[in-house]
Design a protein around this motif. Structure first.
Motif, PDB file in Angstrom:
ATOM      1  N   LYS A   2      23.161  91.339  80.342  1.00  0.00           N
ATOM      2  CA  LYS A   2      22.077  90.907  80.191  1.00  0.00           C
ATOM      3  C   LYS A   2      22.330  89.522  79.420  1.00  0.00           C
ATOM      4  O   LYS A   2      23.387  89.687  78.567  1.00  0.00           O
ATOM      5  N   TYR A   3      21.647  88.305  79.285  1.00  0.00           N
ATOM      6  CA  TYR A   3      21.995  87.123  78.648  1.00  0.00           C
ATOM      7  C   TYR A   3      20.638  86.733  77.926  1.00  0.00           C
ATOM      8  O   TYR A   3      19.552  86.890  78.526  1.00  0.00           O
ATOM      9  N   PHE A   4      20.829  86.061  76.824  1.00  0.00           N
ATOM     10  CA  PHE A   4      19.512  85.633  76.264  1.00  0.00           C
ATOM     11  C   PHE A   4      19.874  83.938  75.751  1.00  0.00           C
ATOM     12  O   PHE A   4      20.851  83.788  75.493  1.00  0.00           O
ATOM     13  N   LEU A   5      18.633  83.505  75.840  1.00  0.00           N
ATOM     14  CA  LEU A   5      18.561  82.097  75.281  1.00  0.00           C
ATOM     15  C   LEU A   5      18.461  82.098  73.681  1.00  0.00           C
ATOM     16  O   LEU A   5      17.683  82.662  73.307  1.00  0.00           O
ATOM     17  N   ILE A   6      19.443  81.706  72.999  1.00  0.00           N
ATOM     18  CA  ILE A   6      19.119  81.862  71.528  1.00  0.00           C
ATOM     19  C   ILE A   6      18.849  80.289  70.994  1.00  0.00           C
ATOM     20  O   ILE A   6      19.689  79.402  71.390  1.00  0.00           O
ATOM     21  N   GLU A 105      29.092  75.446  80.301  1.00  0.00           N
ATOM     22  CA  GLU A 105      29.212  75.870  81.350  1.00  0.00           C
ATOM     23  C   GLU A 105      28.075  75.562  82.632  1.00  0.00           C
ATOM     24  O   GLU A 105      27.049  75.291  82.188  1.00  0.00           O
ATOM     25  N   GLU A 106      28.440  75.347  83.759  1.00  0.00           N
ATOM     26  CA  GLU A 106      27.638  75.289  84.850  1.00  0.00           C
ATOM     27  C   GLU A 106      27.420  76.742  85.237  1.00  0.00           C
ATOM     28  O   GLU A 106      28.038  77.264  85.954  1.00  0.00           O
ATOM     29  N   CYS A 107      26.062  76.930  84.953  1.00  0.00           N
ATOM     30  CA  CYS A 107      25.811  78.477  85.167  1.00  0.00           C
ATOM     31  C   CYS A 107      24.120  78.653  85.648  1.00  0.00           C
ATOM     32  O   CYS A 107      24.107  79.959  85.835  1.00  0.00           O
ATOM     33  N   ILE A 108      23.539  77.609  86.014  1.00  0.00           N
ATOM     34  CA  ILE A 108      22.187  77.696  86.360  1.00  0.00           C
ATOM     35  C   ILE A 108      22.327  78.030  87.987  1.00  0.00           C
ATOM     36  O   ILE A 108      23.044  77.444  88.810  1.00  0.00           O
ATOM     37  N   SER A 109      21.453  79.177  88.199  1.00  0.00           N
ATOM     38  CA  SER A 109      21.280  79.494  89.754  1.00  0.00           C
ATOM     39  C   SER A 109      20.726  78.595  90.662  1.00  0.00           C
ATOM     40  O   SER A 109      19.566  77.800  89.865  1.00  0.00           O
ATOM     41  N   ASP A 110      20.732  78.503  91.752  1.00  0.00           N
ATOM     42  CA  ASP A 110      19.939  77.667  92.623  1.00  0.00           C
ATOM     43  C   ASP A 110      18.493  78.061  92.705  1.00  0.00           C
ATOM     44  O   ASP A 110      17.595  77.414  93.155  1.00  0.00           O
ATOM     45  N   LYS A 111      18.100  79.366  92.003  1.00  0.00           N
ATOM     46  CA  LYS A 111      16.812  79.972  92.288  1.00  0.00           C
ATOM     47  C   LYS A 111      15.832  79.337  91.140  1.00  0.00           C
ATOM     48  O   LYS A 111      14.622  79.969  90.893  1.00  0.00           O
ATOM     49  N   MET A 112      16.720  78.803  90.245  1.00  0.00           N
ATOM     50  CA  MET A 112      15.762  78.140  89.217  1.00  0.00           C
ATOM     51  C   MET A 112      14.473  77.574  89.371  1.00  0.00           C
ATOM     52  O   MET A 112      14.606  76.664  90.133  1.00  0.00           O
ATOM     53  N   GLN A 113      13.634  77.533  88.703  1.00  0.00           N
ATOM     54  CA  GLN A 113      12.443  76.756  89.001  1.00  0.00           C
ATOM     55  C   GLN A 113      11.865  75.512  88.035  1.00  0.00           C
ATOM     56  O   GLN A 113      12.069  76.036  86.758  1.00  0.00           O
ATOM     57  N   PHE A 114      11.513  74.646  88.256  1.00  0.00           N
ATOM     58  CA  PHE A 114      11.365  73.223  87.576  1.00  0.00           C
ATOM     59  C   PHE A 114       9.691  73.287  87.911  1.00  0.00           C
ATOM     60  O   PHE A 114       9.259  73.913  88.628  1.00  0.00           O
ATOM     61  N   ASN A 115       9.257  72.432  86.877  1.00  0.00           N
ATOM     62  CA  ASN A 115       7.791  72.050  86.859  1.00  0.00           C
ATOM     63  C   ASN A 115       7.637  71.345  88.306  1.00  0.00           C
ATOM     64  O   ASN A 115       8.633  70.669  88.713  1.00  0.00           O
ATOM     65  N   ASP A 127      23.441  82.236  87.286  1.00  0.00           N
ATOM     66  CA  ASP A 127      24.288  82.554  88.404  1.00  0.00           C
ATOM     67  C   ASP A 127      25.341  83.524  87.753  1.00  0.00           C
ATOM     68  O   ASP A 127      26.032  83.356  87.100  1.00  0.00           O
ATOM     69  N   LYS A 128      25.282  84.855  88.230  1.00  0.00           N
ATOM     70  CA  LYS A 128      26.071  85.713  87.679  1.00  0.00           C
ATOM     71  C   LYS A 128      27.599  85.454  87.910  1.00  0.00           C
ATOM     72  O   LYS A 128      28.282  85.661  86.905  1.00  0.00           O
ATOM     73  N   GLU A 129      28.169  84.919  89.035  1.00  0.00           N
ATOM     74  CA  GLU A 129      29.333  84.669  89.223  1.00  0.00           C
ATOM     75  C   GLU A 129      29.731  83.352  88.397  1.00  0.00           C
ATOM     76  O   GLU A 129      30.996  83.553  87.974  1.00  0.00           O
ATOM     77  N   LYS A 130      29.011  82.457  88.110  1.00  0.00           N
ATOM     78  CA  LYS A 130      29.413  81.266  87.132  1.00  0.00           C
ATOM     79  C   LYS A 130      29.340  81.644  85.766  1.00  0.00           C
ATOM     80  O   LYS A 130      30.288  81.052  85.093  1.00  0.00           O
ATOM     81  N   VAL A 131      28.697  82.618  85.234  1.00  0.00           N
ATOM     82  CA  VAL A 131      28.903  83.107  83.940  1.00  0.00           C
ATOM     83  C   VAL A 131      29.877  84.083  83.567  1.00  0.00           C
ATOM     84  O   VAL A 131      30.492  84.024  82.560  1.00  0.00           O
ATOM     85  N   ALA A 132      30.345  84.700  84.635  1.00  0.00           N
ATOM     86  CA  ALA A 132      31.323  85.748  84.696  1.00  0.00           C
ATOM     87  C   ALA A 132      31.322  86.258  83.418  1.00  0.00           C
ATOM     88  O   ALA A 132      30.673  87.365  82.984  1.00  0.00           O
ATOM     89  N   SER A 133      32.355  86.343  82.581  1.00  0.00           N
ATOM     90  CA  SER A 133      32.704  86.987  81.286  1.00  0.00           C
ATOM     91  C   SER A 133      32.483  86.412  79.902  1.00  0.00           C
ATOM     92  O   SER A 133      32.810  86.846  79.001  1.00  0.00           O
ATOM     93  N   LYS A 134      31.763  85.286  80.153  1.00  0.00           N
ATOM     94  CA  LYS A 134      31.755  84.318  78.872  1.00  0.00           C
ATOM     95  C   LYS A 134      30.736  85.126  77.909  1.00  0.00           C
ATOM     96  O   LYS A 134      29.368  85.686  78.337  1.00  0.00           O
ATOM     97  N   GLU A 169      15.128  86.487  76.806  1.00  0.00           N
ATOM     98  CA  GLU A 169      16.053  87.162  77.791  1.00  0.00           C
ATOM     99  C   GLU A 169      15.775  86.161  79.122  1.00  0.00           C
ATOM    100  O   GLU A 169      14.848  85.640  79.370  1.00  0.00           O
ATOM    101  N   ILE A 170      17.058  85.949  79.743  1.00  0.00           N
ATOM    102  CA  ILE A 170      17.218  85.050  80.960  1.00  0.00           C
ATOM    103  C   ILE A 170      17.788  86.056  82.152  1.00  0.00           C
ATOM    104  O   ILE A 170      18.724  86.968  82.058  1.00  0.00           O
ATOM    105  N   GLU A 171      17.029  85.757  83.184  1.00  0.00           N
ATOM    106  CA  GLU A 171      17.297  86.700  84.447  1.00  0.00           C
ATOM    107  C   GLU A 171      18.572  86.045  84.835  1.00  0.00           C
ATOM    108  O   GLU A 171      19.035  84.936  84.814  1.00  0.00           O
ATOM    109  N   VAL A 172      19.452  87.206  85.499  1.00  0.00           N
ATOM    110  CA  VAL A 172      20.807  86.656  85.988  1.00  0.00           C
ATOM    111  C   VAL A 172      20.760  87.147  87.546  1.00  0.00           C
ATOM    112  O   VAL A 172      20.230  88.093  87.700  1.00  0.00           O
ATOM    113  N   ALA A 173      20.922  86.284  88.418  1.00  0.00           N
ATOM    114  CA  ALA A 173      20.891  86.394  89.861  1.00  0.00           C
ATOM    115  C   ALA A 173      22.520  86.364  90.650  1.00  0.00           C
ATOM    116  O   ALA A 173      23.517  85.726  90.102  1.00  0.00           O
TER     117      ALA A 173
END
Length: 173
Positions: A2-6, A105-115, A127-134, A169-173
């Motif tokens: 799990k990841y969180f926006l702080i 980090e370039e970490c945002i998934s293509d599934k992210m939604q904008f207004n 994106d799970k692969e982009k965040v890896a172990s950070k 909490e931020i969703e990870v795909a």
């Protein structure tokens, strides 16, 4: 994992108008130029009556308390930082923080939604692969205030009694 926006919890009456004396040249807040800043700086700010110094201030640059910085150093021992003394000239109220630069980090998934206009994030997905172990980092793709923290890092902050932050909490795909 799990990841969180702080973020800094803006419901608190926190310092504002930070760096009104322009002691920190924000153009130097890059890995390449960071060594050009003095090790300690006095930065003027305004402090509201019944104010509160949170353990993290996100604007105009990232400022962390000593407790917060110790937690980050456990996960990123080679992190760059400089000392900052926030100071209100009229009242003499002050607090010590650490100015730091976290990796973006370039970490945002293509599934992210904008207004509908495309200028605000409605639903943040990493994106799970982009965040890896950070364990802790900032966004490269957008100027959203705050940092991203892995669950173990966030738990470490909470065990230390960090105050004045907001977790989402931020969703990870």
């Amino acid at each position: 994992m799990k990841y969180f926006l702080i973020e800094t919890d803006e419901k608190n009456r926190i310092p504002y108008n930070i760096n009104k004396n322009h002691a920190i040249d924000v153009r130097m807040l890059t890995r390449e130029d960071f060594d050009g800043l003095p090790m300690w700086n006095i930065v003027e700010m305004e402090f509201p009556s019944e104010g509160f110094f949170p353990d993290m201030i996100c604007t105009p640059f990232l400022l962390l308390s000593e407790i917060y910085m110790k937690a980050i150093k456990m996960y990123q021992p080679n992190i760059l930082f400089k000392g900052i003394k926030l100071w209100n000239k009229e009242s003499g109220i002050n607090a010590t923080y650490m100015l730091t630069i976290l990796d973006k980090e370039e970490c945002i998934s293509d599934k992210m939604q904008f207004n509908s206009v495309g200028n605000r994030i409605l639903y943040l997905i990493l994106d799970k692969e982009k965040v890896a172990s950070k364990a802790v980092f900032r966004f490269k793709e957008c100027d959203k205030n705050g940092i991203i923290g892995r669950m173990d890092f966030v738990e470490s902050l909470l065990r230390r009694g960090v105050k004045g932050i907001k977790l989402t909490e931020i969703e990870v795909a």
